[in-house]
Design an enzyme around this catalytic site. Structure first.
Site, PDB file in Angstrom:
ATOM      1  N   SER A  46       0.809  -1.235   0.000  1.00 20.82           N
ATOM      2  CA  SER A  46       0.000   0.000   0.000  1.00 20.82           C
ATOM      3  C   SER A  46       0.827   1.263   0.000  1.00 20.82           C
ATOM      4  O   SER A  46       0.338   2.327  -0.366  1.00 20.82           O
ATOM      5  CB  SER A  46      -0.939   0.026   1.210  1.00 20.82           C
ATOM      6  OG  SER A  46      -0.217  -0.080   2.411  1.00 20.82           O
ATOM      7  N   ASP A 335      -4.238   7.416   8.691  1.00 22.53           N
ATOM      8  CA  ASP A 335      -5.209   6.473   9.232  1.00 22.53           C
ATOM      9  C   ASP A 335      -4.504   5.579  10.246  1.00 22.53           C
ATOM     10  O   ASP A 335      -3.386   5.873  10.669  1.00 22.53           O
ATOM     11  CB  ASP A 335      -5.908   5.673   8.118  1.00 22.53           C
ATOM     12  CG  ASP A 335      -4.949   4.800   7.307  1.00 22.53           C
ATOM     13  OD1 ASP A 335      -3.826   4.531   7.772  1.00 22.53           O
ATOM     14  OD2 ASP A 335      -5.325   4.387   6.197  1.00 22.53           O
ATOM     15  N   HIS A 338      -1.307   4.056   8.040  1.00 21.64           N
ATOM     16  CA  HIS A 338      -0.498   4.753   7.037  1.00 21.64           C
ATOM     17  C   HIS A 338      -0.180   6.186   7.435  1.00 21.64           C
ATOM     18  O   HIS A 338      -1.017   6.890   8.003  1.00 21.64           O
ATOM     19  CB  HIS A 338      -1.228   4.767   5.692  1.00 21.64           C
ATOM     20  CG  HIS A 338      -1.532   3.408   5.175  1.00 21.64           C
ATOM     21  ND1 HIS A 338      -2.707   2.751   5.471  1.00 21.64           N
ATOM     22  CD2 HIS A 338      -0.810   2.565   4.386  1.00 21.64           C
ATOM     23  CE1 HIS A 338      -2.695   1.558   4.880  1.00 21.64           C
ATOM     24  NE2 HIS A 338      -1.560   1.418   4.230  1.00 21.64           N
TER      25      HIS A 338
END
Length: 360
Positions: A46, A335, A338
């Site tokens: 990600s 978040d 991340h």
């Protein structure tokens, strides 16, 4: 433990690790770019996924608000951040383009291929179980897409130009975080394996992947280390006790992986003589930001901008979430897993300042 797994499966969100470059002007004069590259090509999870997961059947997506609210046009593109992620900054730092497109975008044009794409998939890792749990694209899937990419280049610009692009481009790889932070510590499925053995297995997969890239013609290859994974908001909440401290066991495992990765890269340099292979050590940079966040202009380092419980990631960080901070630049983390765009920017800027010359 099964309860933890059920909770985290919703946002088994990938790699927390980070690294991000500010634009080239942010680098010191002694480390300015003194060479050019035709393209930036990235693999991993990600941290590098610019939207590939939008086009595969997985719950791990970020193509909805408030993700991307500080990106161009305030658009959620599948990037797990409020704005740009490392893939974009790498392309920007070499003045190739402002954002790196995902390879699986059906609207991708030939000119997009020529200057680089992202093959990364949120939730991916070196452990096949990690990939299955997240329904992500494995490292092998990404390698196969890269082979397909090479064939598309040949059709578009011919064998000679393709060989030049593949040889001279910059390759960035980010993997291992989901394996350590999620599969090992937040599910019960790998606890029968000693962490020493587990991290060795992960590094072996990374090493094999680098060798495969080399055989396909890649030469400038950067491998990102893990960051202090135990300090991300979700691990503080689930594993950090009542005080939400950094989870030392997770951080120790990350450092163990990094040490083995560094040794592996040193060995690969001997066996791959033409490679400009660089170990991008970012653990200490991220650790410094977390410990001294006020010096970097952050107000909050242990909680996330998006979410009430500091565990929200992916589907749980959405436009209906009761709390989303007004200014993500005040937060180290966007978040539960991340970093914010600003954090990525600082980390990558410093990383490239320290290592740019090694790719030349």
């Amino acid at each position: 433990m099964m309860k933890l797994f059920t909770l985290n499966f919703l946002y088994i969100c990938p790699l927390l690790v980070l690294f991000y470059p500010i634009d080239a002007t942010a680098m010191s004069q002694s480390n300015k770019i003194n060479f050019t590259i035709p393209a930036v090509i990235v693999f991993g999870d990600s941290i590098m996924d610019t939207g590939n997961n939008n086009y595969i059947p997985t719950l791990l997506k970020a193509n909805f608000p408030p993700y991307g609210r500080d990106f161009f046009g305030g658009k959620a593109t599948g990037r797990f951040s409020n704005g740009k992620i490392p893939s974009d900054f790498y392309a920007e730092i070499f003045k190739l383009k402002d954002a790196l497109p995902p390879y699986r975008d059906p609207n991708l044009k030939t000119e997009d291929l020529l200057t680089g794409v992202s093959f990364a998939s949120a939730g991916s890792g070196c452990d096949p179980l990690t990939v299955r749990l997240a329904s992500a694209l494995s490292i092998n899937d990404q390698l196969n897409m890269f082979k397909e990419y090479i064939e598309k280049l040949k059709k578009a610009v011919g064998e000679e130009k393709t060989a030049f692009i593949i040889r001279e481009s910059l390759y960035m790889i980010s993997t291992g975080s989901n394996d350590v932070a999620v599969t090992y510590f937040l599910t019960p499925f790998r606890r029968n394996i000693d962490i020493q053995e587990y991290t060795s297995n992960l590094v072996k997969v990374s090493s094999d992947f680098i060798q495969e890239l080399y055989q396909l013609g890649a030469r400038r290859i950067g491998m990102l280390s893990l960051t202090p994974l135990g300090c991300v908001p979700i691990h503080r909440t689930l594993l950090g006790g009542s005080q939400r401290n950094c989870a030392d066991l997770v951080n120790d495992a990350a450092m163990m992986y990094n040490s083995k990765l560094s040794s592996s890269i040193m060995d690969l340099k001997k066996s791959l003589p033409e490679a400009k292979l660089v170990n991008l050590e970012i653990y200490s940079i991220m650790d410094n930001i977390i410990r001294n966040h006020n010096q970097f202009g952050f107000d909050v380092e242990g909680s996330s901008c998006c979410g009430l419980a500091n565990i929200e990631t992916g589907l749980l960080c959405n436009s209906l979430t009761l709390k989303v901070c007004p200014d993500a630049s005040k937060y180290v983390f966007w978040d539960g897993y991340h970093p914010s765009e600003k954090t990525y920017n600082i980390v990558i800027s410093k990383t490239m300042e320290n290592n740019m010359h090694k790719f030349n």
